[in-house]
Scaffold this active site. Sequence first.
Site, PDB file in Angstrom:
ATOM      1  N   SER A 101       0.856  -1.183   0.000  1.00 17.74           N
ATOM      2  CA  SER A 101       0.000   0.000   0.000  1.00 17.74           C
ATOM      3  C   SER A 101       0.893   1.235   0.000  1.00 17.74           C
ATOM      4  O   SER A 101       1.794   1.328  -0.827  1.00 17.74           O
ATOM      5  CB  SER A 101      -0.953  -0.028   1.209  1.00 17.74           C
ATOM      6  OG  SER A 101      -1.895   1.023   1.125  1.00 17.74           O
TER       7      SER A 101
ATOM      8  N   HIS B 191      -2.684  -1.247  -3.235  1.00 12.34           N
ATOM      9  CA  HIS B 191      -3.830  -0.360  -3.013  1.00 12.34           C
ATOM     10  C   HIS B 191      -3.716   0.863  -3.913  1.00 12.34           C
ATOM     11  O   HIS B 191      -2.953   1.788  -3.649  1.00 12.34           O
ATOM     12  CB  HIS B 191      -3.881   0.082  -1.545  1.00 12.34           C
ATOM     13  CG  HIS B 191      -4.147  -1.039  -0.589  1.00 12.34           C
ATOM     14  ND1 HIS B 191      -3.941  -0.928   0.766  1.00 12.34           N
ATOM     15  CD2 HIS B 191      -4.604  -2.304  -0.798  1.00 12.34           C
ATOM     16  CE1 HIS B 191      -4.264  -2.061   1.357  1.00 12.34           C
ATOM     17  NE2 HIS B 191      -4.657  -2.918   0.419  1.00 12.34           N
TER      18      HIS B 191
ATOM     19  N   ASP C 180      -4.066  -4.963   6.481  1.00 12.84           N
ATOM     20  CA  ASP C 180      -4.473  -5.783   5.344  1.00 12.84           C
ATOM     21  C   ASP C 180      -3.363  -6.765   4.984  1.00 12.84           C
ATOM     22  O   ASP C 180      -2.194  -6.387   4.868  1.00 12.84           O
ATOM     23  CB  ASP C 180      -4.795  -4.893   4.144  1.00 12.84           C
ATOM     24  CG  ASP C 180      -5.358  -5.685   2.974  1.00 12.84           C
ATOM     25  OD1 ASP C 180      -6.002  -6.719   3.221  1.00 12.84           O
ATOM     26  OD2 ASP C 180      -5.149  -5.256   1.819  1.00 12.84           O
TER      27      ASP C 180
END
Length: 356
Positions: A174, A201, A298
């Site tokens: 991310s 992401h 995540d």
Amino acid sequence: MAVMPDQHVRPDWAGPVARILIVDDSVVARAVIARMIDQGRGYEVAAAVSDVHMALAFLAQEKVDVILLDIELPGIDGLTALPDIIAAGGGAKVLVVSSACDEGAAVTVQALALGAVDTLVKPNNGSMIGGFATSLERKLQRLTQSGEPAPQPQRQAPSLAAGDEFDIVAIGASTGGIHALSHVLRALPPSFQVPILITQHLPESFMPYFAAQVAILAGRPCDVATDHMRIRPGRAILAPGDAHLRCTRLAEGGAALRLLRTPASSGCMPSVDPMLASAAEIFGARTLAIMLSGMGRDGAEGAAKVAAAGGCVIVQDQASSVIWGMPGAVARAGNASAILPPDEIGRVVAAQRRPA
């Protein structure tokens, strides 16, 4: 060194103060952004300058925590100067704040690949209020928050359950992850044939350009995943911005991808967890999972399933991570086979081979 213009100080905050350098050629933008920062708590504007030369001169003598960098600057543009700004910043995080960073703009992915930690679209001078101020505050909070203590680093090369052989590489990332990913992928030789799955992401509109960047960095074809796409040797596949990846077996042999759009427990779209969990289910101990820089947790659940299946999980170390949330969550859970900087992760991956 010339006297820096537009300097601001925050005398009304007793806690730790993050020092911010603003690099923008607009006098109005510098003033408005500085006022927004001054109205926050825990920040001070160390200086606000109009071009790259002034920024580098300031950074040669002063330390800052965050650099807000415009792209459209006189003389040397911000994108060209980004590597030098990062080097001169000595660990400062660069947030690109520019009208050039429109949704899906190629310059956004370029900036992230070059080492910017995040981007923010700068509205025109007449509308730099409201939502922009809120977004800027949120990003500054994220970039200056204190991380949790790191576990003892494990710098040894991991040993895979099946010797030095595996069938899939699954990478999650991310914030700060694109730059780290570039270091991992550059280490792979053309002969490396293990399929690579990537969940980064990013919004859906960025994916076509991101795929083109990954193809160049990895030296292999890279596709944005579609439903039922086969997982093939020598290729990289990206999760689209609006769906998770899930690996599935094919009746005739081999594996393919299904796209899921149901909410993930992490709240992320796309989420790393379904990709890792399904890779563990299909490939078991021959799964190599990699967790790069990113905020939140995540991928932690999926990484636990890879570890339980006997696979290998490598996470980026805290020192090289922009935000050690995602890799840190895996490490603190005890599911990391090794904790390494991106260059070393790339060398470990490149040293492996796909079984005949």
